[in-house]
Design a protein around this motif. Structure first.
Motif, short mmCIF file in Angstrom:
data_model
loop_
_atom_site.label_atom_id
_atom_site.label_comp_id
_atom_site.label_asym_id
_atom_site.label_seq_id
_atom_site.Cartn_x
_atom_site.Cartn_y
_atom_site.Cartn_z
N VAL A 210 43.14 47.07 34.24
CA VAL A 210 42.93 45.42 35.70
C VAL A 210 41.64 44.71 35.30
O VAL A 210 41.00 45.08 34.16
CB VAL A 210 42.24 46.36 36.73
N VAL A 211 41.73 43.53 35.26
CA VAL A 211 40.80 42.81 34.38
C VAL A 211 40.02 41.67 35.64
O VAL A 211 41.11 41.15 36.55
CB VAL A 211 41.26 41.54 33.63
N THR A 212 39.26 41.25 35.81
CA THR A 212 38.29 40.42 36.39
C THR A 212 37.66 38.98 36.01
O THR A 212 37.19 39.72 34.81
CB THR A 212 37.64 41.12 37.76
N GLY A 213 37.17 38.44 36.65
CA GLY A 213 37.03 37.23 36.32
C GLY A 213 37.34 36.16 36.39
O GLY A 213 37.35 35.64 37.43
N ASP A 214 36.54 34.83 35.90
CA ASP A 214 36.94 33.72 36.49
C ASP A 214 37.73 32.91 36.00
O ASP A 214 38.52 32.94 35.13
CB ASP A 214 35.18 32.51 35.83
N PRO A 215 38.82 32.60 37.05
CA PRO A 215 40.19 32.11 37.24
C PRO A 215 40.30 30.55 36.18
O PRO A 215 41.22 30.87 35.90
CB PRO A 215 40.35 31.68 38.35
#
Length: 481
Positions: A210-215
């Motif tokens: 799972v990675v989150t970030g600025d698209p």
């Protein structure tokens, strides 16, 4: 507005890569739409983080038996049901959805897990005899479904913070695939909670990153990385079409927007129809691709139907999402609420009539009814993703079908009539993926096929069974028989 979270509830999450909670120098704040509080932070992944997640996923060869996959998913479902209040609190605090809606969502997520567990046990092969024609041979063809050779990229939206994630992750686990998930940066806490639940239930960590970030920074890498075999996305049309333009020679499952009608014929039970209208418009704060976006009502019953919808809208309790007596909380953020206010005001300026609502306080937007709406108004020409009930009238079934089909979308629909001939015409002629008789457009179970046509989707449908098909490669083996 009152404070919702105590400091002990603050959640600081790292990326989930290779079993580690990866802390990053940069983080993204998660804001409660109702209180404005910062309720958590998540890591902001770099392109290098995404590449590392892809490499770990690609290198891993899953060996879980069908029984083991089923047991993991059933175990996760049991854990989630035991922790319904805790899990639903996370959804409510990061999304503004009411506790009623978030508790309901947890039940749906558990259903997805159980259905996935059942499907993991199902033998999905077929057997074909080859001596069926004069030139046939005494052979058998046996089919099997194998996991993809590469990695699945999954990108999920904000409106169902955990259930949208479940509909990507569960079929992946059930088919022994490897996935890199990027949840919406607006509601990432639910996705991390769900991933941790699966790890606790026994899922090998390499099977789900799972990675989150600025698209703007990491989205392209998630789409074009050479390890990616399939991209599954739920969200807006513009982003879906962008993904299609970037994906190249890759399989895609794109579940996009909707502009779903509730069609009320002149023979309909108006009390029942108006119940469906308000539920379909305001559940989940109207933030569903299958929410009632247009109410198409026969002119003979429009006045009485409208009166009932207005009365039930005024009775719909909204406000503090954590108040269990409220049926609706906020929308996802203040910008969304301002947009709804704008398109309603624009419609009124063009001749529509505001009957109730269009009141905004931050991200809190009241249930709203507007009639005398025309098809060319932005309010119904485009997808208004919020708790607004636009009422339009028609003269006969031919006009109703033309109006329903007269948008770029084709996801779902709800029909209110007791005439079988009309119901049959709607089922045949509406250009949508689903026609529900005497139900809201969004009704389904987590197992059944779900998806649309035109701008509402491209590729395979969702729903556990259909997703499992799209997440596998079909192989045939033939032998003398």
């Amino acid at each position: 507005m009152s404070s919702i979270l105590e400091i002990a509830d603050f959640r600081a999450e790292g990326l989930r890569i290779g079993g580690a909670k990866v802390r990053t120098a940069r983080t993204i704040d998660v804001i409660n739409p109702y209180s404005g509080e910062r309720v958590g932070t998540v890591g902001m992944a770099s392109v290098e983080d995404v590449r590392r997640a892809m490499d770990i996923a690609k290198a891993y060869v899953p060996t879980l038996s069908r029984y083991e996959r089923s047991a993991i998913l059933n175990r996760a479902a049991a854990l989630l049901r035991e922790r319904t209040d805790e899990a639903s609190n996370i959804i409510t605090t990061e999304s503004g959805l009411s506790k009623k809606d978030s508790i309901y969502e947890i039940g749906r997520v558990a259903d997805v897990l159980n259905f996935g567990a059942n499907e993991a046990l199902r033998d999905d092969g077929q057997v074909f005899s080859c001596d069926l024609t004069p030139h046939g041979k005494k052979r058998k063809v046996i089919t099997t479904r194998d996991p993809l050779l590469g990695v699945i990229t999954a990108i999920t939206p904000f409106n169902h913070p955990m259930n949208q994630v479940a509909h990507k992750v569960v079929p992946s686990v059930a088919t022994n695939n490897r996935m890199v998930l990027k949840p919406s940066e607006k509601v990432p806490l639910s996705a991390y909670y769900f991933a941790d639940l699966l790890y606790e239930a026994g899922l090998p960590v390499e099977m789900l990153q799972v990675v989150t970030g600025d698209p703007r920074e990491i989205a392209d890498e998630l789409l074009i990385h050479p390890h990616v075999d399939l991209i599954t996305f739920t969200g807006g049309v513009a982003i879906g079409k962008y993904i299609a333009s970037k994906a190249g020679y890759r399989r895609m499952v794109l579940e996009l927007g909707g502009n779903d009608p509730l069609i009320v014929m002149d023979d309909a039970d108006l009390d029942k129809a108006s119940d469906l209208a308000v539920q379909g418009s305001y559940k989940n704060s109207g933030q569903r691709c299958t929410a009632v976006k247009r109410m198409l009502v026969h002119e003979k019953v429009a006045a009485e139907f409208t009166e009932r919808v207005v009365a039930k809208t005024k009775a719909w309790r909204y406000g503090d999402p954590m108040d269990k007596t409220n049926e609706m909380g906020t929308v996802i953020d203040e910008a969304a609420a301002r947009h709804f206010e704008k398109v309603v005001n624009e419609a009124v300026a063009q001749g529509a009539r505001l009957l109730v609502g269009n009141a905004r306080e931050g991200a809190l937007y009241s249930p709203t009814v507007v009639d005398r709406v025309r098809p060319e108004m932005t309010l119904v020409r485009e997808e208004t993703f919020g708790p607004v009930s636009p009422i339009m009238t028609f003269k006969d079934i031919d006009e109703a079908i033309r109006m329903s089909n007269g948008t770029a979308f084709g996801l779902s629909s709800g029909i209110c009539t007791n005439r079988l001939d009309d119901a049959t015409r709607f089922a045949k002629e509406l250009q949508v993926g689903t026609v529900n008789l005497w139900e809201v457009p969004g009704y389904r179970i987590e197992l059944t096929p779900f998806g649309g046509i035109k701008d509402s989707g491209l590729g395979y449908k969702e729903g556990v069974q259909e997703a499992i098909k799209s997440f596998t490669n079909c192989k045939t083996f033939t032998l003398p028989w």
